[in-house]
Design a protein around this motif. Structure first.
Motif, mmCIF file in Angstrom:
data_model
loop_
_atom_site.group_PDB
_atom_site.id
_atom_site.type_symbol
_atom_site.label_atom_id
_atom_site.label_comp_id
_atom_site.label_asym_id
_atom_site.label_seq_id
_atom_site.Cartn_x
_atom_site.Cartn_y
_atom_site.Cartn_z
ATOM 1 N N SER A 7 48.785 -8.354 26.602
ATOM 2 C CA SER A 7 49.393 -7.073 26.211
ATOM 3 C C SER A 7 48.964 -5.958 27.158
ATOM 4 C CB SER A 7 49.042 -6.724 24.768
ATOM 5 O OG SER A 7 47.660 -6.518 24.609
ATOM 6 N N VAL A 8 47.727 -5.992 27.623
ATOM 7 C CA VAL A 8 47.272 -5.003 28.603
ATOM 8 C C VAL A 8 48.030 -5.183 29.919
ATOM 9 C CG1 VAL A 8 45.297 -4.308 30.028
ATOM 10 C CG2 VAL A 8 44.987 -4.658 27.584
ATOM 11 N N ALA A 9 48.211 -6.423 30.336
ATOM 12 C CA ALA A 9 48.945 -6.691 31.578
ATOM 13 C C ALA A 9 50.407 -6.254 31.465
ATOM 14 C CB ALA A 9 48.858 -8.176 31.926
ATOM 15 N N ALA A 10 51.023 -6.483 30.305
ATOM 16 C CA ALA A 10 52.414 -6.074 30.097
ATOM 17 C C ALA A 10 52.537 -4.557 30.138
ATOM 18 C CB ALA A 10 52.929 -6.616 28.770
ATOM 19 N N GLN A 45 63.402 -6.021 36.410
ATOM 20 C CA GLN A 45 63.614 -7.452 36.210
ATOM 21 C C GLN A 45 62.328 -8.079 35.712
ATOM 22 O OE1 GLN A 45 64.802 -8.463 40.167
ATOM 23 N NE2 GLN A 45 62.750 -8.982 40.827
ATOM 24 N N ALA A 46 62.464 -9.240 35.118
ATOM 25 C CA ALA A 46 61.296 -9.964 34.633
ATOM 26 C C ALA A 46 60.519 -10.510 35.827
ATOM 27 C CB ALA A 46 61.728 -11.115 33.725
ATOM 28 N N ALA A 47 59.203 -10.378 35.759
ATOM 29 C CA ALA A 47 58.347 -10.911 36.821
ATOM 30 C C ALA A 47 58.262 -12.429 36.677
ATOM 31 C CB ALA A 47 56.962 -10.285 36.743
ATOM 32 N N LEU A 48 58.344 -13.107 37.798
ATOM 33 C CA LEU A 48 58.285 -14.565 37.804
ATOM 34 C C LEU A 48 57.040 -15.036 38.532
ATOM 35 C CD1 LEU A 48 61.993 -15.379 38.753
ATOM 36 C CD2 LEU A 48 60.985 -15.320 36.472
ATOM 37 N N GLU A 49 56.482 -16.137 38.028
ATOM 38 C CA GLU A 49 55.335 -16.757 38.694
ATOM 39 C C GLU A 49 55.558 -18.259 38.655
ATOM 40 O OE1 GLU A 49 50.773 -17.153 37.533
ATOM 41 O OE2 GLU A 49 51.365 -15.096 37.981
ATOM 42 N N GLY A 50 55.767 -18.830 39.810
ATOM 43 C CA GLY A 50 56.056 -20.254 39.863
ATOM 44 C C GLY A 50 57.386 -20.604 39.211
ATOM 45 N N GLY A 51 58.340 -19.677 39.243
ATOM 46 C CA GLY A 51 59.649 -19.914 38.647
ATOM 47 C C GLY A 51 59.715 -19.670 37.151
ATOM 48 N N ARG A 52 58.595 -19.314 36.544
ATOM 49 C CA ARG A 52 58.564 -19.060 35.096
ATOM 50 C C ARG A 52 58.350 -17.576 34.833
ATOM 51 N NH1 ARG A 52 53.975 -21.909 32.750
ATOM 52 N NH2 ARG A 52 54.878 -21.207 30.807
ATOM 53 N N GLN A 53 58.950 -17.091 33.750
ATOM 54 C CA GLN A 53 58.762 -15.693 33.383
ATOM 55 C C GLN A 53 57.348 -15.487 32.850
ATOM 56 O OE1 GLN A 53 61.770 -14.277 30.746
ATOM 57 N NE2 GLN A 53 63.384 -14.458 32.269
ATOM 58 N N THR A 54 56.746 -14.373 33.250
ATOM 59 C CA THR A 54 55.370 -14.086 32.858
ATOM 60 C C THR A 54 55.278 -13.125 31.680
ATOM 61 O OG1 THR A 54 55.258 -12.219 34.387
ATOM 62 C CG2 THR A 54 54.576 -14.379 35.240
ATOM 63 N N GLY A 55 56.389 -12.537 31.281
ATOM 64 C CA GLY A 55 56.357 -11.531 30.229
ATOM 65 C C GLY A 55 56.119 -10.143 30.779
ATOM 66 N N LEU A 56 55.982 -10.045 32.090
ATOM 67 C CA LEU A 56 55.759 -8.762 32.746
ATOM 68 C C LEU A 56 57.068 -8.257 33.323
ATOM 69 C CD1 LEU A 56 52.444 -9.603 34.650
ATOM 70 C CD2 LEU A 56 52.725 -8.705 32.342
ATOM 71 N N VAL A 57 57.095 -7.004 33.697
ATOM 72 C CA VAL A 57 58.288 -6.397 34.281
ATOM 73 C C VAL A 57 57.928 -5.866 35.661
ATOM 74 C CG1 VAL A 57 57.901 -4.094 33.309
ATOM 75 C CG2 VAL A 57 60.206 -4.822 33.817
ATOM 76 N N TYR A 107 56.781 5.477 30.161
ATOM 77 C CA TYR A 107 55.420 5.408 30.701
ATOM 78 C C TYR A 107 54.410 5.736 29.601
ATOM 79 C CZ TYR A 107 51.482 6.106 33.860
ATOM 80 O OH TYR A 107 50.271 6.006 34.495
ATOM 81 N N GLU A 108 54.678 6.799 28.834
ATOM 82 C CA GLU A 108 53.772 7.194 27.749
ATOM 83 C C GLU A 108 53.673 6.112 26.677
ATOM 84 O OE1 GLU A 108 55.370 10.927 26.478
ATOM 85 O OE2 GLU A 108 54.461 12.023 28.152
ATOM 86 N N LYS A 112 50.259 4.174 25.598
ATOM 87 C CA LYS A 112 49.746 4.045 24.226
ATOM 88 C C LYS A 112 49.478 2.587 23.883
ATOM 89 C CE LYS A 112 51.649 8.284 22.372
ATOM 90 N NZ LYS A 112 52.564 8.905 21.416
ATOM 91 N N MET A 113 50.366 1.694 24.318
ATOM 92 C CA MET A 113 50.155 0.273 24.083
ATOM 93 C C MET A 113 48.907 -0.218 24.818
ATOM 94 S SD MET A 113 52.858 -2.786 24.659
ATOM 95 C CE MET A 113 52.244 -4.062 25.723
ATOM 96 N N PHE A 114 48.722 0.243 26.041
ATOM 97 C CA PHE A 114 47.532 -0.108 26.828
ATOM 98 C C PHE A 114 46.265 0.355 26.116
ATOM 99 C CE2 PHE A 114 44.399 0.672 30.130
ATOM 100 C CZ PHE A 114 44.495 -0.457 30.913
#
Length: 130
Positions: A7-10, A45-57, A107-108, A112-114
């Motif tokens: 959740s922090v990374a997202a 777009q969704a961030a990809l790592e090794g062809g898989r979505q990471t849940g990040l943007v 951003y705000e 808050k989520m962070f």
């Protein structure tokens, strides 16, 4: 603990993407009166790592607005053609201000989520120390 870290990374990826968007909105506003300037648009777009979505943007490629540039009549302008016209900018300040507000609020929300995730992690560590 992994879910809190995710959740922090997202939230961090959302803040980074919105900060990038704000930078391009600022460039658009700064160039509103620049002849021939085309508005820059940011996509996500969704961030990809090794062809898989990471849940990040992340931000995608920056695209230029393809709408027609306005023709401005000013025979005294150095870029004016024989008829006294030159191409202006296709930046609309109302749209840019709305985009800036939307990016700021997103951003705000990510901030808050962070912060909430950080507080939950701190609470969990306090419980584990007992």
């Amino acid at each position: 603990m992994s879910d809190l870290r995710n959740s922090v990374a997202a939230a961090a990826s959302g803040m980074k993407s919105q900060a990038n968007r704000l930078r391009h909105v600022s460039e658009n506003i700064a160039n509103v009166d620049t002849p021939g300037y085309r508005r820059k648009m940011v996509s996500f777009q969704a961030a990809l790592e090794g062809g898989r979505q990471t849940g990040l943007v992340e931000t995608g490629r920056i695209q230029l607005d393809k709408s027609a540039l306005p023709s401005i009549y000013d025979p005294s302008h150095p870029l004016a053609d024989e008829s006294g016209h030159y191409q202006g900018s296709n930046v609309d300040l109302v749209i840019e201000i709305a985009d800036a507000r939307e990016a700021q609020r997103s951003y705000e929300a990510n901030l808050k989520m962070f912060d909430q995730s950080r507080q939950m992690s701190r609470g969990l560590l306090d419980l584990l120390r007992r």
